[in-house]
Design a protein around this motif. Structure first.
Motif, mmCIF file in Angstrom:
data_model
loop_
_atom_site.group_PDB
_atom_site.id
_atom_site.type_symbol
_atom_site.label_atom_id
_atom_site.label_comp_id
_atom_site.label_asym_id
_atom_site.label_seq_id
_atom_site.Cartn_x
_atom_site.Cartn_y
_atom_site.Cartn_z
ATOM 1 N N TYR A 69 4.426 16.144 -2.179
ATOM 2 C CA TYR A 69 3.523 17.289 -2.355
ATOM 3 C C TYR A 69 3.007 17.778 -1.005
ATOM 4 O O TYR A 69 3.014 18.979 -0.717
ATOM 5 C CB TYR A 69 2.367 16.890 -3.263
ATOM 6 C CG TYR A 69 1.356 17.992 -3.474
ATOM 7 C CD1 TYR A 69 1.676 19.110 -4.241
ATOM 8 C CD2 TYR A 69 0.090 17.915 -2.904
ATOM 9 C CE1 TYR A 69 0.747 20.133 -4.433
ATOM 10 C CE2 TYR A 69 -0.846 18.922 -3.092
ATOM 11 C CZ TYR A 69 -0.503 20.034 -3.862
ATOM 12 O OH TYR A 69 -1.430 21.044 -4.032
ATOM 13 N N LEU A 70 2.572 16.858 -0.170
ATOM 14 C CA LEU A 70 2.101 17.230 1.171
ATOM 15 C C LEU A 70 3.203 17.943 1.946
ATOM 16 O O LEU A 70 2.960 18.953 2.616
ATOM 17 C CB LEU A 70 1.653 15.985 1.935
ATOM 18 C CG LEU A 70 0.342 15.328 1.515
ATOM 19 C CD1 LEU A 70 0.190 13.983 2.209
ATOM 20 C CD2 LEU A 70 -0.838 16.224 1.841
ATOM 21 N N PHE A 81 1.503 18.608 -8.819
ATOM 22 C CA PHE A 81 2.377 19.722 -9.183
ATOM 23 C C PHE A 81 2.661 20.588 -7.960
ATOM 24 O O PHE A 81 1.749 21.167 -7.367
ATOM 25 C CB PHE A 81 1.717 20.557 -10.278
ATOM 26 C CG PHE A 81 2.635 21.573 -10.887
ATOM 27 C CD1 PHE A 81 3.779 21.179 -11.573
ATOM 28 C CD2 PHE A 81 2.351 22.927 -10.785
ATOM 29 C CE1 PHE A 81 4.619 22.115 -12.159
ATOM 30 C CE2 PHE A 81 3.188 23.869 -11.356
ATOM 31 C CZ PHE A 81 4.326 23.467 -12.044
ATOM 32 N N ASP A 82 3.928 20.690 -7.573
ATOM 33 C CA ASP A 82 4.293 21.453 -6.377
ATOM 34 C C ASP A 82 4.715 22.890 -6.684
ATOM 35 O O ASP A 82 5.236 23.602 -5.821
ATOM 36 C CB ASP A 82 5.410 20.741 -5.602
ATOM 37 C CG ASP A 82 6.736 20.720 -6.355
ATOM 38 O OD1 ASP A 82 6.790 21.214 -7.507
ATOM 39 O OD2 ASP A 82 7.727 20.201 -5.785
ATOM 40 N N GLY A 83 4.457 23.308 -7.930
ATOM 41 C CA GLY A 83 4.846 24.650 -8.338
ATOM 42 C C GLY A 83 6.051 24.650 -9.250
ATOM 43 O O GLY A 83 6.295 25.605 -9.992
ATOM 44 N N THR A 84 6.806 23.562 -9.202
ATOM 45 C CA THR A 84 8.006 23.426 -10.031
ATOM 46 C C THR A 84 7.974 22.167 -10.887
ATOM 47 O O THR A 84 8.283 22.185 -12.067
ATOM 48 C CB THR A 84 9.271 23.392 -9.145
ATOM 49 O OG1 THR A 84 9.303 24.554 -8.326
ATOM 50 C CG2 THR A 84 10.527 23.335 -9.994
#
Length: 206
Positions: A41-42, A30-33
């Motif tokens: 993600y990295l 999960f990248d925040g969105t």
């Protein structure tokens, strides 16, 4: 400490310039969105713009069957730096060709770090390479194809170069296990492993 914090700490402290991410590397994160593959993600978590006192981060993402992609500010700067040392050999064209030959792609990335550290640039390079166990498979040298041997040789020399080890550029190899990467690389003492754990029940529920 989360694995991403561990990666950042290793890079920021200069503990190592060669990191292997192992474990749960094929999951979504999960990248925040939204949920995205590990490489994405990295990329979203390891961004930094240059300031007056610190260098920023320019990412080079190498996914199998795709050209190397540059992500971040000052992309034009690294192209200009490249052309100082490789005149009449535009970086953009070399990047476009990188998906057709993985050996060429690794050598291109090695030369990119070499050019970057020979110049006063605004950014350090952060190179991410997926499926490192497929690019650099563990097998007896005598049984490997010529191209496999070349890739192992390129990366072994690259990671063992004292100038690379003392400079600011870093490389993240992604592999389900460290043992899947050829031992001439995985057993180098300067290569550090970080485990990507399985998601918690809370994360799975989310």
């Amino acid at each position: 400490m989360s694995f991403i914090k561990s990666v950042k700490k290793i890079i920021n402290n200069g503990q190592s310039r060669s990191i292997v991410l192992t474990g749960n590397v094929y999951d979504l994160f999960f990248d925040g969105t939204k949920y995205v593959p590990l490489m994405n993600y990295l990329s979203s978590q390891c961004k930094a713009a240059p300031t007056n006192s610190t260098k920023g981060i320019l990412q080079a993402l190498f996914e199998l069957n795709h050209p190397i992609k540059l992500v971040g500010e000052s992309i034009e700067e690294i192209k200009s730096i490249w052309e100082v040392y490789h005149p009449n050999n535009p970086l953009e064209k070399r990047l476009e060709e990188s998906n057709s030959n993985t050996t060429f792609a690794l050598e291109l990335l090695r030369q990119l770090t070499e050019s970057n550290r020979r110049s006063i640039s605004k950014n350090n390079l952060l190179i991410m390479i997926e499926a490192a166990d497929m690019l650099l498979p563990e097998e007896e040298i005598s049984r490997m194809s010529l191209q496999d041997r070349k890739r192992v040789s390129i990366v072994q020399d690259w990671f063992s170069d004292p100038e690379f080890m003392s400079a600011g550029d870093s490389i993240i190899l992604i592999s389900e296990s460290r043992s899947g990467i050829h031992s001439r690389i995985s057993k180098l003492p300067q290569v550090v492993s970080v485990d990507v754990p399985l998601p918690s029940l809370e994360t799975r529920t989310h």
